[in-house]
Design a protein around this motif. Structure first.
Motif, PDB file in Angstrom:
ATOM      1  N   LYS A   1       0.834  -1.178   0.000  1.00  0.00           N
ATOM      2  CA  LYS A   1       0.000   0.000   0.000  1.00  0.00           C
ATOM      3  C   LYS A   1       0.886   1.251   0.000  1.00  0.00           C
ATOM      4  CE  LYS A   1      -4.327   1.123   2.179  1.00  0.00           C
ATOM      5  NZ  LYS A   1      -5.184   0.966   3.337  1.00  0.00           N
ATOM      6  N   ASN A   2       0.595   2.169  -0.912  1.00  0.00           N
ATOM      7  CA  ASN A   2       1.314   3.434  -1.036  1.00  0.00           C
ATOM      8  C   ASN A   2       2.781   3.301  -1.431  1.00  0.00           C
ATOM      9  OD1 ASN A   2      -0.991   4.974  -0.443  1.00  0.00           O
ATOM     10  ND2 ASN A   2      -0.656   4.641   1.741  1.00  0.00           N
ATOM     11  N   LYS A   3       3.178   2.162  -1.959  1.00  0.00           N
ATOM     12  CA  LYS A   3       4.545   1.992  -2.452  1.00  0.00           C
ATOM     13  C   LYS A   3       4.614   2.567  -3.862  1.00  0.00           C
ATOM     14  CE  LYS A   3       6.143  -0.130   1.123  1.00  0.00           C
ATOM     15  NZ  LYS A   3       7.088   0.533   2.003  1.00  0.00           N
ATOM     16  N   ARG A   4       5.709   3.254  -4.152  1.00  0.00           N
ATOM     17  CA  ARG A   4       5.898   3.863  -5.475  1.00  0.00           C
ATOM     18  C   ARG A   4       6.675   2.896  -6.364  1.00  0.00           C
ATOM     19  NH1 ARG A   4       6.612   8.447  -1.941  1.00  0.00           N
ATOM     20  NH2 ARG A   4       8.795   7.853  -1.822  1.00  0.00           N
ATOM     21  N   ILE A   5       6.015   2.485  -7.435  1.00  0.00           N
ATOM     22  CA  ILE A   5       6.578   1.493  -8.347  1.00  0.00           C
ATOM     23  C   ILE A   5       6.833   2.145  -9.700  1.00  0.00           C
ATOM     24  CG2 ILE A   5       6.221  -0.760  -9.443  1.00  0.00           C
ATOM     25  CD1 ILE A   5       6.217  -0.844  -6.315  1.00  0.00           C
ATOM     26  N   LEU A   6       8.032   1.946 -10.236  1.00  0.00           N
ATOM     27  CA  LEU A   6       8.334   2.371 -11.597  1.00  0.00           C
ATOM     28  C   LEU A   6       8.104   1.164 -12.497  1.00  0.00           C
ATOM     29  CD1 LEU A   6       9.315   4.416 -13.665  1.00  0.00           C
ATOM     30  CD2 LEU A   6      11.672   3.785 -13.065  1.00  0.00           C
ATOM     31  N   LEU A   7       7.084   1.232 -13.329  1.00  0.00           N
ATOM     32  CA  LEU A   7       6.713   0.152 -14.243  1.00  0.00           C
ATOM     33  C   LEU A   7       7.285   0.483 -15.616  1.00  0.00           C
ATOM     34  CD1 LEU A   7       5.030  -2.347 -15.108  1.00  0.00           C
ATOM     35  CD2 LEU A   7       3.083  -0.785 -15.372  1.00  0.00           C
ATOM     36  N   VAL A   8       8.184  -0.359 -16.098  1.00  0.00           N
ATOM     37  CA  VAL A   8       8.857  -0.122 -17.367  1.00  0.00           C
ATOM     38  C   VAL A   8       8.398  -1.173 -18.361  1.00  0.00           C
ATOM     39  CG1 VAL A   8      11.078   0.321 -18.470  1.00  0.00           C
ATOM     40  CG2 VAL A   8      10.838   0.655 -15.994  1.00  0.00           C
ATOM     41  N   GLU A   9       7.608  -0.752 -19.329  1.00  0.00           N
ATOM     42  CA  GLU A   9       6.967  -1.673 -20.279  1.00  0.00           C
ATOM     43  C   GLU A   9       6.673  -0.911 -21.564  1.00  0.00           C
ATOM     44  OE1 GLU A   9       5.508  -4.380 -22.333  1.00  0.00           O
ATOM     45  OE2 GLU A   9       5.695  -5.169 -20.295  1.00  0.00           O
ATOM     46  N   ASP A  10       7.037  -1.488 -22.710  1.00  0.00           N
ATOM     47  CA  ASP A  10       6.836  -0.796 -23.986  1.00  0.00           C
ATOM     48  C   ASP A  10       5.490  -1.083 -24.639  1.00  0.00           C
ATOM     49  OD1 ASP A  10       7.774  -3.454 -24.534  1.00  0.00           O
ATOM     50  OD2 ASP A  10       8.239  -2.852 -26.574  1.00  0.00           O
ATOM     51  N   HIS A  11       4.822  -2.125 -24.228  1.00  0.00           N
ATOM     52  CA  HIS A  11       3.547  -2.473 -24.851  1.00  0.00           C
ATOM     53  C   HIS A  11       2.407  -1.836 -24.059  1.00  0.00           C
ATOM     54  CE1 HIS A  11       0.169  -4.836 -26.323  1.00  0.00           C
ATOM     55  NE2 HIS A  11       0.938  -5.156 -27.346  1.00  0.00           N
ATOM     56  N   PRO A  12       1.603  -0.958 -24.687  1.00  0.00           N
ATOM     57  CA  PRO A  12       0.550  -0.231 -23.959  1.00  0.00           C
ATOM     58  C   PRO A  12      -0.456  -1.129 -23.227  1.00  0.00           C
ATOM     59  CG  PRO A  12       0.852   0.716 -26.138  1.00  0.00           C
ATOM     60  CD  PRO A  12       1.683  -0.538 -26.084  1.00  0.00           C
ATOM     61  N   LEU A  13      -0.860  -2.239 -23.830  1.00  0.00           N
ATOM     62  CA  LEU A  13      -1.817  -3.125 -23.173  1.00  0.00           C
ATOM     63  C   LEU A  13      -1.198  -3.780 -21.938  1.00  0.00           C
ATOM     64  CD1 LEU A  13      -4.625  -4.386 -23.067  1.00  0.00           C
ATOM     65  CD2 LEU A  13      -3.795  -6.182 -24.600  1.00  0.00           C
ATOM     66  N   GLY A  44      16.093  11.382 -12.211  1.00  0.00           N
ATOM     67  CA  GLY A  44      15.427  12.631 -11.872  1.00  0.00           C
ATOM     68  C   GLY A  44      14.608  12.588 -10.604  1.00  0.00           C
ATOM     69  N   SER A  45      14.512  11.420  -9.988  1.00  0.00           N
ATOM     70  CA  SER A  45      13.699  11.284  -8.775  1.00  0.00           C
ATOM     71  C   SER A  45      14.536  11.597  -7.534  1.00  0.00           C
ATOM     72  CB  SER A  45      13.137   9.865  -8.675  1.00  0.00           C
ATOM     73  OG  SER A  45      14.175   8.928  -8.430  1.00  0.00           O
ATOM     74  N   ASP A  46      13.845  11.886  -6.450  1.00  0.00           N
ATOM     75  CA  ASP A  46      14.512  12.069  -5.162  1.00  0.00           C
ATOM     76  C   ASP A  46      15.091  10.740  -4.705  1.00  0.00           C
ATOM     77  OD1 ASP A  46      13.801  14.761  -5.031  1.00  0.00           O
ATOM     78  OD2 ASP A  46      11.967  14.353  -3.898  1.00  0.00           O
ATOM     79  N   LEU A  47      16.080  10.812  -3.852  1.00  0.00           N
ATOM     80  CA  LEU A  47      16.698   9.628  -3.281  1.00  0.00           C
ATOM     81  C   LEU A  47      15.639   8.768  -2.586  1.00  0.00           C
ATOM     82  CD1 LEU A  47      19.662   8.837  -3.335  1.00  0.00           C
ATOM     83  CD2 LEU A  47      19.915   9.869  -1.082  1.00  0.00           C
ATOM     84  N   ARG A  76      24.383   7.177  -6.802  1.00  0.00           N
ATOM     85  CA  ARG A  76      23.450   7.527  -5.721  1.00  0.00           C
ATOM     86  C   ARG A  76      23.192   6.268  -4.915  1.00  0.00           C
ATOM     87  NH1 ARG A  76      17.990   9.621  -8.374  1.00  0.00           N
ATOM     88  NH2 ARG A  76      17.005   8.544  -6.654  1.00  0.00           N
ATOM     89  N   GLU A  77      23.023   6.423  -3.607  1.00  0.00           N
ATOM     90  CA  GLU A  77      23.005   5.253  -2.737  1.00  0.00           C
ATOM     91  C   GLU A  77      21.814   4.328  -2.953  1.00  0.00           C
ATOM     92  OE1 GLU A  77      21.418   6.701   1.514  1.00  0.00           O
ATOM     93  OE2 GLU A  77      23.275   7.673   0.899  1.00  0.00           O
ATOM     94  N   ASP A  78      20.682   4.824  -3.453  1.00  0.00           N
ATOM     95  CA  ASP A  78      19.530   3.943  -3.653  1.00  0.00           C
ATOM     96  C   ASP A  78      19.631   3.102  -4.925  1.00  0.00           C
ATOM     97  OD1 ASP A  78      19.168   6.194  -5.278  1.00  0.00           O
ATOM     98  OD2 ASP A  78      16.994   6.209  -5.028  1.00  0.00           O
ATOM     99  N   ALA A  79      20.534   3.466  -5.823  1.00  0.00           N
ATOM    100  CA  ALA A  79      20.660   2.746  -7.093  1.00  0.00           C
ATOM    101  C   ALA A  79      21.087   1.292  -6.899  1.00  0.00           C
ATOM    102  CB  ALA A  79      21.649   3.469  -8.010  1.00  0.00           C
ATOM    103  N   ALA A  80      21.876   1.051  -5.906  1.00  0.00           N
ATOM    104  CA  ALA A  80      22.369  -0.305  -5.659  1.00  0.00           C
ATOM    105  C   ALA A  80      21.354  -1.175  -4.925  1.00  0.00           C
ATOM    106  CB  ALA A  80      23.670  -0.241  -4.859  1.00  0.00           C
ATOM    107  N   THR A  81      20.376  -0.543  -4.276  1.00  0.00           N
ATOM    108  CA  THR A  81      19.486  -1.321  -3.412  1.00  0.00           C
ATOM    109  C   THR A  81      18.030  -1.381  -3.855  1.00  0.00           C
ATOM    110  OG1 THR A  81      19.134   0.611  -2.006  1.00  0.00           O
ATOM    111  CG2 THR A  81      20.917  -0.902  -1.372  1.00  0.00           C
ATOM    112  N   VAL A  82      17.597  -0.484  -4.739  1.00  0.00           N
ATOM    113  CA  VAL A  82      16.198  -0.513  -5.151  1.00  0.00           C
ATOM    114  C   VAL A  82      15.888  -1.873  -5.785  1.00  0.00           C
ATOM    115  CG1 VAL A  82      16.604   0.538  -7.442  1.00  0.00           C
ATOM    116  CG2 VAL A  82      14.351   0.718  -6.369  1.00  0.00           C
TER     117      VAL A  82
END
Length: 142
Positions: A1-13, A44-47, A76-82
């Motif tokens: 709940k309320n977790k921010r997810i970056l969804l990377v997908e090229d197909h619109p459906l 471009g996002s915050d840490l 950036r320190e979150d890059a290794a752990t996300v």
């Protein structure tokens, strides 16, 4: 709940389906149509802004393996752990191995199954939160 997810997908459906699956559990979904856009959004996002990344493998511009390598090497320190979870139709052992070598934490097969996505994200988010707490505790000791 309320977790921010970056969804990377090229197909619109596929994007729409995955977005609905995530939003059903009250996650906040940000989308990127390829790896290049995903890297830019992450940079471009915050840490620690993104709690996890769901990354397709085969995409135009920059594929998911390369995008993962770029994110993991950002200064950036979150890059290794996300947590970065592969979402792909490529489910052979060598595909899973390539995902791991690129820096992905988990490999989910397409078509996505909601329960497996929830389970994978839950496991990775718990691990990530525990690592972050340890890191913060260590920093306060210094």
């Amino acid at each position: 709940k309320n977790k921010r997810i970056l969804l990377v997908e090229d197909h619109p459906l596929n994007t729409e389906i995955a977005k609905r699956v995530l939003e059903k559990k009250k996650m906040i979904v940000y989308t990127a149509e390829n790896g290049k856009v995903a890297v830019e959004k992450f940079k471009g996002s915050d840490l620690y802004f993104f709690d996890a990344v769901l990354m397709d493998i085969r995409m135009p511009e920059m594929d998911g393996l390369e995008a993962t390598r770029v994110i993991r090497n950002l200064p950036r320190e979150d890059a290794a752990t996300v947590p970065i979870l592969a979402m792909t139709a490529n489910a052979y052992d060598e595909d899973v191995q390539m995902s791991k070598e690129a820096g992905m934490d988990m490999h989910l097969s397409k078509p996505i199954e909601a329960d497996k996505v929830y389970e994978g994200l839950s496991m990775m988010l718990k691990k990530s939160e525990k690592e972050l707490q340890i890191h913060k505790k260590y920093d306060t000791l210094l």
